[in-house]
Write an enzyme that holds these catalytic residues in place. Structure first.
Site, mmCIF file in Angstrom:
data_model
loop_
_atom_site.group_PDB
_atom_site.id
_atom_site.type_symbol
_atom_site.label_atom_id
_atom_site.label_comp_id
_atom_site.label_asym_id
_atom_site.label_seq_id
_atom_site.Cartn_x
_atom_site.Cartn_y
_atom_site.Cartn_z
ATOM 1 N N ASP A 1 -2.389 10.344 3.367
ATOM 2 C CA ASP A 1 -3.801 9.966 3.544
ATOM 3 C C ASP A 1 -4.521 11.019 4.375
ATOM 4 O OD1 ASP A 1 -6.243 8.770 3.747
ATOM 5 O OD2 ASP A 1 -5.586 7.128 5.070
ATOM 6 N N ARG B 1 -7.647 -0.383 0.920
ATOM 7 C CA ARG B 1 -8.199 -1.612 0.330
ATOM 8 C C ARG B 1 -8.566 -1.408 -1.136
ATOM 9 N NH1 ARG B 1 -12.425 -1.423 5.126
ATOM 10 N NH2 ARG B 1 -10.517 -0.539 5.992
ATOM 11 N N LYS C 1 -10.093 13.160 7.570
ATOM 12 C CA LYS C 1 -9.638 12.786 8.913
ATOM 13 C C LYS C 1 -9.602 14.010 9.807
ATOM 14 C CE LYS C 1 -6.438 9.003 7.740
ATOM 15 N NZ LYS C 1 -7.126 7.919 8.459
ATOM 16 N N ASP D 1 -12.007 7.344 3.317
ATOM 17 C CA ASP D 1 -10.827 7.111 4.149
ATOM 18 C C ASP D 1 -10.466 5.617 4.209
ATOM 19 O OD1 ASP D 1 -8.696 7.751 5.756
ATOM 20 O OD2 ASP D 1 -9.898 8.071 7.581
ATOM 21 N N ASP E 1 1.647 6.455 5.348
ATOM 22 C CA ASP E 1 0.670 5.519 4.784
ATOM 23 C C ASP E 1 1.177 4.810 3.520
ATOM 24 O OD1 ASP E 1 -1.742 4.346 5.418
ATOM 25 O OD2 ASP E 1 -2.939 5.698 4.171
ATOM 26 N N GLU F 1 -9.350 3.853 1.898
ATOM 27 C CA GLU F 1 -8.813 3.895 0.538
ATOM 28 C C GLU F 1 -7.769 2.820 0.282
ATOM 29 O OE1 GLU F 1 -7.583 5.565 3.002
ATOM 30 O OE2 GLU F 1 -5.466 5.105 2.716
ATOM 31 N N LYS G 1 0.857 -1.187 0.000
ATOM 32 C CA LYS G 1 0.000 0.000 0.000
ATOM 33 C C LYS G 1 0.893 1.236 0.000
ATOM 34 C CE LYS G 1 -3.229 2.704 2.904
ATOM 35 N NZ LYS G 1 -4.104 2.739 4.102
HETATM 36 N N1 BES Z 1 -4.248 4.767 6.742
HETATM 37 C C1 BES Z 1 -5.388 4.517 7.535
HETATM 38 C C2 BES Z 1 -5.130 3.524 8.663
HETATM 39 C C3 BES Z 1 -4.171 3.955 9.740
HETATM 40 C C4 BES Z 1 -4.650 4.415 10.946
HETATM 41 C C5 BES Z 1 -2.813 3.824 9.567
HETATM 42 C C6 BES Z 1 -3.763 4.773 11.953
HETATM 43 C C7 BES Z 1 -1.921 4.191 10.562
HETATM 44 C C8 BES Z 1 -2.395 4.648 11.758
HETATM 45 C C9 BES Z 1 -6.504 3.938 6.663
HETATM 46 O O1 BES Z 1 -6.529 4.373 5.359
HETATM 47 C C10 BES Z 1 -7.796 4.347 7.275
HETATM 48 O O2 BES Z 1 -8.045 5.521 7.304
HETATM 49 N N2 BES Z 1 -8.582 3.372 7.739
HETATM 50 C C11 BES Z 1 -9.830 3.630 8.328
HETATM 51 C C12 BES Z 1 -10.854 2.694 7.726
HETATM 52 C C13 BES Z 1 -12.268 3.011 8.127
HETATM 53 C C14 BES Z 1 -12.695 4.327 7.520
HETATM 54 C C15 BES Z 1 -13.157 1.885 7.658
HETATM 55 C C16 BES Z 1 -9.700 3.385 9.831
HETATM 56 O O3 BES Z 1 -9.047 2.424 10.218
HETATM 57 O O4 BES Z 1 -10.223 4.178 10.603
HETATM 58 ZN ZN ZN Z 2 -4.709 4.921 4.549
HETATM 59 MN MN MN Z 3 -7.551 6.215 5.096
#
Ligand code: BES
Ligand code: ZN
Ligand code: MN
Length: 514
Positions: free
Chosen positions: A288, A369, A295, A365, A306, A367, A283
């Site tokens: 992000d 996947r 966010k 967010d 990210d 993204e 990834k």
């Molecule tokens: N890049 C983030 C996940 C992340 C969170 C990485 C904290 C490092 C530290 C990912 O893209 C994300 O935002 N995931 C969301 C998914 C949700 C919206 C279903 C999450 O985990 O909150």
């Molecule tokens: Zn992310």
């Molecule tokens: Mn994200």
């Protein structure tokens, strides 16, 4: 020189600059070395035994010099706790003017992960003089000298790593050479391998620590290709036109809010007579913001990290080539910048991936996947024996295991165990979560499209893996590493300074070597 110039410089030296100290082997006894600092190991007092236990080299130095090291260290308040250090001036008792004792913790629990951490502490305590000598790789129980020497090299290099290209004044250290004393030819093997594995971690750290303005997808793709130009690696970059042509709607959908278009980078290492072929899918979200599902500010602070999965996959394929492993490796890096704008993907938009599967974007967010879906289809088309994807994918992984244990989810028990074993040896622990198809498989079904990209807070890490699983071709062993917690640390620990850790580059290399 502007910031842009500095980064171009950083990129130009990306593959070579990580190993700041030269590490050499000598068979001479530690006391006889012409060094500035002798690094010796000391076990903690434990149980009824209230005395520090000098490891072999410390005992030999004490014997030869006549110094009462135990008394001097105790007087200095040193108790042998793992990673603590004490400096002793030897005032002519040894050729070297200084001894640095490093705590190894309990004799009974000392292992190669602790050895690596002790080496990091030792190096950090010895940066003010040019030449450090140590026999740390020979202390305690050593099953495999090459491996323990490799662990020491990793600790030394990772421990003194600093990310300096954006400093107006470069911080310099005096330490230039470390001599590993003893252990014979196996020590040299361990040093050679450790140089490569440590450099892989440092390359990963450099890429992750680089500010997002200087690693937007087109530039990052170019920099990575340039960095491996002198390696035996075949690089292919798909730009936005090639991605559109190929039907990579997930990568394009995530990247369309940014003025810098996305890229898919494929880097192939093809040794003759390879035993197996593995694909490493990373990834690579270079920043992000969350997109329109923006966010909160605090959550965005570390989101230049990210792209850690892509950085790790890159470092691992480079290391495979440098170690001349007999495994074919293809790194597939999905690079995109997730920003909100008038051209950004909307909540409720439907994206169509390379394998024609469609998904509703419930949350922009989620993204990672979406870009990984296309990259997993791309990797599946190469028909590898196994696919490992590496991704800072879910906050839920951090909630479950914190920032020092990574998540592995796999469709194959043997592959999961192999990843966990490699992680343990590398000092980059992994813990398995279930794929739970029976229990939660339906949750990824969409309302108007095949799938949806998000579905509530519960079991978020498993939900993400179930989504990814839809893009791995039948019959391919697959492991998913969610490194949202471990790729970054807000505080220094073990061999890691604050910031990017480089995890799990060394786990991947160790797995490839098996
Ligand atoms: N890049 C983030 C996940 C992340 C969170 C990485 C904290 C490092 C530290 C990912 O893209 C994300 O935002 N995931 C969301 C998914 C949700 C919206 C279903 C999450 O985990 O909150
Ligand atoms: Zn992310
Ligand atoms: Mn994200």
């Amino acid at each position: 020189m502007g910031v842009g110039d500095l980064t171009r410089l950083a990129a130009a030296t990306l593959m070579g600059k990580a190993v700041a100290v030269e590490i050499v082997h000598q068979s001479t006894d530690l006391v006889d070395i012409d060094a500035d600092v002798l690094g010796v190991g000391v076990f903690a007092a434990s149980g009824d035994d209230s005395t520090l236990v000098l490891a072999d080299d410390a005992a030999a130095v004490a014997e030869a010099s006549g110094l009462d090291l135990v008394a001097e260290l105790r007087a200095a308040g040193f108790d042998g706790t793992l990673g603590t250090v004490a400096h002793l001036a030897t005032r002519g008792a040894t050729r070297a003017p200084m001894i640095v004792a490093v705590g190894l913790g309990d004799r009974a629990t000392f292992d190669d992960s602790r050895r690596r951490r002790a080496a990091a502490a030792l190096a950090r305590a010895a940066t003010r003089a040019p030449h450090l000598a140590t026999g740390l790789h020979t202390l305690g129980d050593v099953a495999d000298v090459a491996w323990s020497a490799q662990a020491v090299v990793e600790g030394l290099v990772l421990g003194i790593y600093r990310f300096t290209p954006y400093r107006s004044e470069a911080e310099t250290i005096a330490l230039a050479t470390t001599t590993l004393c003893g252990g014979g030819a196996a020590t040299e093997t361990g040093i050679a391998v450790g140089q490569v594995t440590a450099r892989a971690s440092c390359t990963t750290r450099d890429l992750v620590n680089t500010p997002p303005q200087d690693k937007r997808p087109p530039k990052l793709a170019d920099d990575l290709a340039a960095a491996v130009a002198d390696h035996e690696l075949a690089v292919r970059v798909l730009d936005e036109d090639a991605l559109a042509e190929g039907g990579y709607g997930g990568i394009l959908g995530v990247g369309q809010g940014s003025s810098a278009s996305p890229r898919l980078v494929e880097i192939a290492y093809r040794p003759p007579d390879a035993r197996r072929h593995v694909a490493l899918v990373g990834k690579g979200i270079t920043f992000d913001s969350g997109g329109l599902s923006l966010k909160p500010s605090a959550s965005m602070e570390t989101m230049k990290s990210d792209m850690a999965g892509a950085a790790t996959a890159f470092a691992a394929v480079v290391a495979a080539a440098e170690l001349e492993l007999d495994v074919a490796v293809t790194a597939v890096l999905a690079l995109a910048e997730n920003l909100p704008s008038g051209t950004a993907t909307r909540v409720s938009d439907v994206l169509r991936f390379r394998n024609k599967t469609t998904a509703e974007v419930i949350n922009t967010d989620a993204e990672g996947r979406l870009v990984l879906a296309d990259a997993l289809v791309h990797a599946s088309e190469l028909a590898p024996d196994a696919i490992v994807d590496i991704a800072t994918l879910t906050g839920a992984a951090v909630a479950a295991l914190g920032d020092r244990i990574g998540v592995v989810i796999a469709n194959d028990d043997e592959l999961a165990d192999a990843m966990i074993g490699a992680g343990a040896r590398a000092g980059e622990p992994l813990w398995r979560l279930p794929l739970a198809k029976t229990e939660y498989g339906e949750r990824v079904e969409g309302t108007i499209a095949d799938l949806k990209n998000a579905g509530g807070r519960a079991a978020g890490t498993i939900f993400a893996a179930l989504f990814l699983e839809r893009f791995v071709a039948d019959g391919i062993d697959w492991a998913h590493l969610d490194i949202a917690g471990t790729a970054w640390t807000d505080e220094a620990y073990g061999e890691h300074p604050k910031g990017a850790t480089g995890i799990p580059a060394r786990t991947l290399i160790e797995w490839l070597r098996q």
